[in-house]
Motif scaffolding. Structure first.
Motif, mmCIF file in Angstrom:
data_model
loop_
_atom_site.group_PDB
_atom_site.id
_atom_site.type_symbol
_atom_site.label_atom_id
_atom_site.label_comp_id
_atom_site.label_asym_id
_atom_site.label_seq_id
_atom_site.Cartn_x
_atom_site.Cartn_y
_atom_site.Cartn_z
ATOM 1 N N MET A 142 -5.214 25.104 132.758
ATOM 2 C CA MET A 142 -6.298 24.990 131.794
ATOM 3 C C MET A 142 -6.945 26.366 131.661
ATOM 4 S SD MET A 142 -9.520 22.358 131.611
ATOM 5 C CE MET A 142 -9.444 22.011 133.319
ATOM 6 N N GLY A 143 -7.185 26.792 130.450
ATOM 7 C CA GLY A 143 -7.780 28.093 130.205
ATOM 8 C C GLY A 143 -9.243 28.140 130.588
ATOM 9 N N SER A 144 -9.787 29.350 130.500
ATOM 10 C CA SER A 144 -11.188 29.564 130.877
ATOM 11 C C SER A 144 -12.127 28.731 130.013
ATOM 12 C CB SER A 144 -11.528 31.050 130.762
ATOM 13 O OG SER A 144 -12.877 31.250 131.060
ATOM 14 N N LYS A 145 -11.859 28.656 128.710
ATOM 15 C CA LYS A 145 -12.708 27.878 127.808
ATOM 16 C C LYS A 145 -12.635 26.389 128.144
ATOM 17 C CE LYS A 145 -15.264 28.010 124.052
ATOM 18 N NZ LYS A 145 -16.559 28.619 124.038
ATOM 19 N N GLY A 146 -11.425 25.919 128.457
ATOM 20 C CA GLY A 146 -11.251 24.519 128.816
ATOM 21 C C GLY A 146 -11.962 24.169 130.106
ATOM 22 N N SER A 147 -11.904 25.049 131.098
ATOM 23 C CA SER A 147 -12.586 24.763 132.360
ATOM 24 C C SER A 147 -14.100 24.860 132.197
ATOM 25 C CB SER A 147 -12.102 25.695 133.474
ATOM 26 O OG SER A 147 -12.409 27.031 133.194
ATOM 27 N N THR A 148 -14.561 25.722 131.309
ATOM 28 C CA THR A 148 -15.990 25.823 131.029
ATOM 29 C C THR A 148 -16.496 24.545 130.372
ATOM 30 O OG1 THR A 148 -15.849 28.218 130.802
ATOM 31 C CG2 THR A 148 -17.756 27.163 129.799
ATOM 32 N N LEU A 149 -15.749 24.042 129.416
ATOM 33 C CA LEU A 149 -16.141 22.798 128.751
ATOM 34 C C LEU A 149 -16.066 21.616 129.718
ATOM 35 C CD1 LEU A 149 -14.476 23.251 125.240
ATOM 36 C CD2 LEU A 149 -16.888 23.510 125.864
ATOM 37 N N THR A 150 -15.076 21.628 130.605
ATOM 38 C CA THR A 150 -14.975 20.583 131.618
ATOM 39 C C THR A 150 -16.186 20.627 132.548
ATOM 40 O OG1 THR A 150 -12.566 20.661 131.531
ATOM 41 C CG2 THR A 150 -13.543 19.674 133.501
ATOM 42 N N PHE A 151 -16.582 21.832 132.919
ATOM 43 C CA PHE A 151 -17.748 22.005 133.785
ATOM 44 C C PHE A 151 -19.006 21.471 133.099
ATOM 45 C CE2 PHE A 151 -21.140 24.150 135.976
ATOM 46 C CZ PHE A 151 -20.705 24.186 137.293
ATOM 47 N N ALA A 152 -19.174 21.789 131.817
ATOM 48 C CA ALA A 152 -20.335 21.301 131.065
ATOM 49 C C ALA A 152 -20.297 19.773 130.943
ATOM 50 C CB ALA A 152 -20.390 21.951 129.684
ATOM 51 N N ALA A 153 -19.114 19.217 130.725
ATOM 52 C CA ALA A 153 -18.981 17.757 130.659
ATOM 53 C C ALA A 153 -19.343 17.128 132.003
ATOM 54 C CB ALA A 153 -17.554 17.371 130.260
ATOM 55 N N MET A 154 -18.984 17.811 133.089
ATOM 56 C CA MET A 154 -19.350 17.327 134.412
ATOM 57 C C MET A 154 -20.879 17.307 134.562
ATOM 58 S SD MET A 154 -18.127 18.741 138.137
ATOM 59 C CE MET A 154 -19.126 20.223 138.049
ATOM 60 N N GLY A 155 -21.556 18.279 133.978
ATOM 61 C CA GLY A 155 -23.019 18.305 133.995
ATOM 62 C C GLY A 155 -23.608 17.082 133.303
ATOM 63 N N ILE A 156 -23.003 16.683 132.193
ATOM 64 C CA ILE A 156 -23.462 15.481 131.476
ATOM 65 C C ILE A 156 -23.291 14.244 132.361
ATOM 66 C CG2 ILE A 156 -23.010 13.954 129.502
ATOM 67 C CD1 ILE A 156 -22.129 16.531 127.967
ATOM 68 N N VAL A 157 -22.137 14.140 132.996
ATOM 69 C CA VAL A 157 -21.867 13.002 133.879
ATOM 70 C C VAL A 157 -22.868 12.979 135.037
ATOM 71 C CG1 VAL A 157 -20.172 11.992 135.481
ATOM 72 C CG2 VAL A 157 -19.435 12.840 133.245
ATOM 73 N N ILE A 158 -23.139 14.143 135.619
ATOM 74 C CA ILE A 158 -24.110 14.225 136.721
ATOM 75 C C ILE A 158 -25.478 13.724 136.252
ATOM 76 C CG2 ILE A 158 -25.413 15.840 138.185
ATOM 77 C CD1 ILE A 158 -22.774 17.488 138.371
ATOM 78 N N ASN A 159 -25.912 14.171 135.073
ATOM 79 C CA ASN A 159 -27.196 13.716 134.534
ATOM 80 C C ASN A 159 -27.248 12.188 134.414
ATOM 81 O OD1 ASN A 159 -28.354 16.264 134.206
ATOM 82 N ND2 ASN A 159 -27.757 16.423 132.056
ATOM 83 N N ILE A 160 -26.214 11.631 133.827
ATOM 84 C CA ILE A 160 -26.193 10.192 133.574
ATOM 85 C C ILE A 160 -26.101 9.402 134.879
ATOM 86 C CG2 ILE A 160 -24.862 8.308 132.510
ATOM 87 C CD1 ILE A 160 -24.257 10.294 130.189
ATOM 88 N N VAL A 161 -25.229 9.823 135.784
ATOM 89 C CA VAL A 161 -25.045 9.093 137.042
ATOM 90 C C VAL A 161 -26.306 9.161 137.901
ATOM 91 C CG1 VAL A 161 -23.776 9.083 139.242
ATOM 92 C CG2 VAL A 161 -22.521 9.262 137.078
ATOM 93 N N THR A 221 -25.337 20.789 127.179
ATOM 94 C CA THR A 221 -25.217 19.744 128.203
ATOM 95 C C THR A 221 -26.419 18.807 128.153
ATOM 96 O OG1 THR A 221 -23.907 21.173 129.647
ATOM 97 C CG2 THR A 221 -25.044 19.320 130.692
ATOM 98 N N GLY A 222 -27.618 19.377 128.095
ATOM 99 C CA GLY A 222 -28.829 18.567 128.038
ATOM 100 C C GLY A 222 -28.908 17.713 126.787
ATOM 101 N N GLY A 223 -28.661 18.324 125.646
ATOM 102 C CA GLY A 223 -28.747 17.588 124.381
ATOM 103 C C GLY A 223 -27.731 16.460 124.287
ATOM 104 N N LEU A 224 -26.490 16.755 124.680
ATOM 105 C CA LEU A 224 -25.454 15.723 124.618
ATOM 106 C C LEU A 224 -25.714 14.595 125.614
ATOM 107 C CD1 LEU A 224 -22.180 17.796 124.066
ATOM 108 C CD2 LEU A 224 -23.332 16.266 122.448
ATOM 109 N N THR A 225 -26.332 14.927 126.744
ATOM 110 C CA THR A 225 -26.681 13.877 127.702
ATOM 111 C C THR A 225 -27.552 12.821 127.037
ATOM 112 O OG1 THR A 225 -26.552 15.325 129.640
ATOM 113 C CG2 THR A 225 -27.938 13.365 129.847
ATOM 114 N N ASN A 226 -28.615 13.266 126.369
ATOM 115 C CA ASN A 226 -29.535 12.314 125.749
ATOM 116 C C ASN A 226 -28.880 11.553 124.598
ATOM 117 O OD1 ASN A 226 -31.444 14.218 127.215
ATOM 118 N ND2 ASN A 226 -32.793 12.586 126.516
ATOM 119 N N ILE A 227 -28.030 12.214 123.841
ATOM 120 C CA ILE A 227 -27.345 11.530 122.746
ATOM 121 C C ILE A 227 -26.399 10.466 123.297
ATOM 122 C CG2 ILE A 227 -25.671 11.825 120.866
ATOM 123 C CD1 ILE A 227 -27.075 14.614 120.407
#
Length: 186
Positions: free
Chosen positions: A1-20, A55-61
């Motif tokens: 996975m490229g750098s951009k893909g791992s960055t987006l994965t990391f941000a998605a993980m932030g959303i999951v952390i917020n929700i969980v 990450t924050g905005g998408l969490t709330n959405i």
């Protein structure tokens, strides 16, 4: 996975952390604690203010779509948290001292943004534990804004201090090799 893909994965993980974390704390009925911005704070420290804001905005959405539409307007609060923490982490090492100072800043800024949303959109009643204190304060003669602000700042003091402290603890424990190439706020 490229750098951009791992960055987006990391941000998605932030959303999951917020929700969980937010859901777990809500289910446990822990007073004055939400922990629903830990992922935003963590992502902001590692990836910077703009990824933190997304990450924050998408969490709330996402949370609004999945559980409660009232969460969606409060995305502005979570976006602001991402931007503020990201810029602080760019300028200063996110150690325990910076985490405590950042927590205090967020404890004031978050309710300053969230209170007008609660008042203008929902009349101050948002369906959480703050409603009891809000109602009591309104009935005792406080303005709607003051009655909505006081319980929010009270809850945010503990929540944002704990959230920032936990992120600083995590940042301090993660081996650099695990976040090498991701961390722009070194």
């Amino acid at each position: 996975m490229g750098s951009k893909g791992s960055t987006l994965t990391f941000a998605a993980m932030g959303i999951v952390i917020n929700i969980v974390f937010g859901t777990a704390v809500k289910m446990l009925h822990l007073p004055l604690l939400y922990l629903d911005t830990i992922g935003t704070i963590f992502t902001s420290v590692i990836l910077g203010p703009w990824y933190g804001a997304v990450t924050g905005g998408l969490t709330n959405i996402i949370q609004g779509v999945l559980t409660n539409p009232k969460n969606i307007p409060f995305a502005l609060v979570n976006i602001a948290i991402g931007v503020i923490v990201g810029f602080i982490a760019k300028k200063y090492k996110f150690d325990f001292k910076t985490a405590i100072i950042t927590g205090v800043i967020l404890a004031v800024i978050a309710p300053l943004i969230g209170t007008p949303i609660a008042v203008w959109i929902y009349g101050g009643i948002t369906g959480d534990g703050n409603d009891i204190i809000f109602t009591w304060l309104v009935q005792s003669g406080k303005t709607i804004f003051t009655a909505a602000f006081i319980p929010r700042i009270t809850g945010n003091i503990l929540d944002k201090l704990v959230s920032c402290f936990l992120v600083a603890l995590l940042i301090n424990r993660i081996p650099n090799r695990m976040i090498k190439g991701k961390r722009i706020n070194a």
